[in-house]
Design an enzyme around this catalytic site. Structure first.
Site, short mmCIF file in Angstrom:
data_model
loop_
_atom_site.label_atom_id
_atom_site.label_comp_id
_atom_site.label_asym_id
_atom_site.label_seq_id
_atom_site.Cartn_x
_atom_site.Cartn_y
_atom_site.Cartn_z
N HIS A 194 0.80 -1.23 0.00
CA HIS A 194 0.00 0.00 0.00
C HIS A 194 0.82 1.28 0.00
CE1 HIS A 194 -3.87 -2.02 1.82
NE2 HIS A 194 -3.31 -2.73 0.84
N TYR A 299 -11.58 11.68 2.87
CA TYR A 299 -12.36 10.61 2.26
C TYR A 299 -12.55 9.40 3.16
CZ TYR A 299 -12.66 13.68 -1.58
OH TYR A 299 -12.99 14.79 -2.34
N TYR A 310 -9.86 -8.68 5.99
CA TYR A 310 -9.82 -9.95 5.25
C TYR A 310 -10.22 -11.12 6.14
CZ TYR A 310 -7.42 -7.23 1.69
OH TYR A 310 -7.09 -6.28 0.75
#
Length: 417
Positions: A194, A299, A310
């Site tokens: 990431h 955001y 996950y």
């Protein structure tokens, strides 16, 4: 090369709100064709949502009606043998720069001839999701021959995304010279996940860089921290200096490069016809998001979202919070987005102004029809190829060019049959 226009259709709305008299009838008594009706019906075929209790904030925010391309498609392999290719950028003569994650850059002709690897690039940390990522030519390339790229920079104590630029020296053995690192993601963190990495130049010469939050908890919590680049979109000048009209330029303690915050991992970005930035970011299990990041806005990640860990454990207590923006559109289950273009060519008139996104886990080229900044239709193309699509760009000829993410990755060209 992802700065292609999206026309935002407002005529129907404005005609009902304006006091201006209607335009005179066109010469010859012809009337303009009626606006095409919006799609309706079920969404594209996909699995059930991972988090069904999370409902969209407004109609059409997810699972838009399925649409279908009417033009028959021809997919041509231009070249293969790339080892996990990542990005394409077109040179003025229609040759392409193609990056490989492990650190190689090639020049590829439209006929598929590959140059030797471009010499002179710095070392990369190619573990996990790292490596050599995006590439773009500079706005003044015709004069400067400058190219720009993103990569995981190995550092003491870990790594971080860096943006470099250099002069491309063409020839039988191409190379770059006068390499300059113009931006470094800070702080340094030991993570192979990431880091984001897409580059988008604007017509006024500014450069957007998309950044991830490094995935691990130590990084994730910094997506809301203005002292950290993690989970942000940043905006810089081509030399790495900071534009004075950036939203946090005069905010004490904030990194002045920051444009927007609260992102997870942005691997897709493009400009529309109004030169507004659009992005698609990776969600966790559920919650991939299409956003239009505006200056200074938040955001939401990791406070709000539409996915889960996950493991199935919850991340968010809610999908909404004061002061935090909603995505224009989200996917659950995810498409795993990477690469993005907004179509403006003539080869596919029915595609004009549509958004195209590469799908990794979805193994699809995802097409979105957008009206009034809302998604009104979705299509999954090329699913029969069962290929992870890492990159999608529009070429100067109006074709779409794709990269497949594989150890024998392909450069593909999509045209009408």
């Amino acid at each position: 090369m992802r700065t292609f226009p999206m026309i935002v259709v407002l005529a129907a709305f404005l005609s009902g709100c304006s006091s201006k008299p209607p335009d005179p009838e066109p010469p010859g008594g012809e009337t303009p064709p009626p606006e095409e009706p919006l799609p309706s019906g079920p969404p594209v075929e996909q699995g059930p949502p991972n988090v069904p209790e999370f409902q969209p904030a407004f109609p059409g925010q997810t699972r838009a009606p399925a649409i279908q391309t009417k033009t028959a498609l021809q997919v041509t392999e231009i070249a293969s043998g790339f080892r996990n290719p990542w990005a394409i950028a077109f040179l003025p003569d229609s040759r392409m720069l193609v990056t490989e994650k492990l650190g190689s850059l090639y020049i590829v002709t439209p006929q598929g001839t590959k140059s030797p690897p471009v010499a002179g690039l710095p070392a990369v940390d190619a573990r996990g999701q790292g490596g050599l990522l995006d590439v773009e030519i500079g706005p003044d390339y015709a004069q400067s021959q400058l190219i720009y790229w993103t990569y995981y920079e190995p550092r003491e104590g870990g790594n971080g995304l860096a943006v470099a630029r250099a002069r491309l020296v063409d020839g039988e053995q191409p190379r770059v010279e006068n390499v300059q690192v113009i931006f470094r993601m800070l702080p340094t963190l030991d993570s192979t996940l990431h880091a984001g990495g897409r580059l988008v130049f604007t017509p006024d010469g500014k450069l957007f860089v998309t950044l991830g939050e490094r995935s691990i908890l130590e990084g994730r919590v910094q997506a809301q921290d203005l002292k950290s680049h993690f989970g942000k979109v940043v905006r810089i000048n081509p030399d790495g200096s900071v534009p004075q009209d950036n939203p946090f330029f005069n905010t004490a303690g904030a990194r002045p490069e920051i444009w927007s915050l609260g992102h997870r991992n942005i691997l897709s970005a493009a400009l529309d016809s109004q030169n507004r930035l659009w992005t698609v970011e990776m969600g966790p299990r559920g919650g991939d998001e299409l956003n239009r990041p505006e200056a200074g806005k938040d955001y939401g990640w990791p406070t709000i979202g539409y996915g889960e860990e996950y493991s199935g454990a919850p991340i968010h207590q809610s999908t909404q919070a004061p002061g935090m923006e909603q995505p224009v559109y989200y996917w659950d289950p995810v498409i795993s987005p990477s690469g993005m273009t907004i179509y403006s060519g003539d080869l596919f008139p029915e595609w004009r102004n549509n958004v195209f996104i590469g799908g990794l886990s979805s193994q699809a080229l995802v097409r979105l029809m957008v009206r009034n900044d809302r998604v009104v239709g979705e299509e999954r193309l090329l699913t029969d190829r069962k290929a992870r699509i890492r990159e999608v760009v529009q070429g100067p000829d109006g074709a779409l060019y794709l990269l497949t993410d594989a150890t024998n990755g392909q450069l593909l060209k999509v045209t009408p049959r």
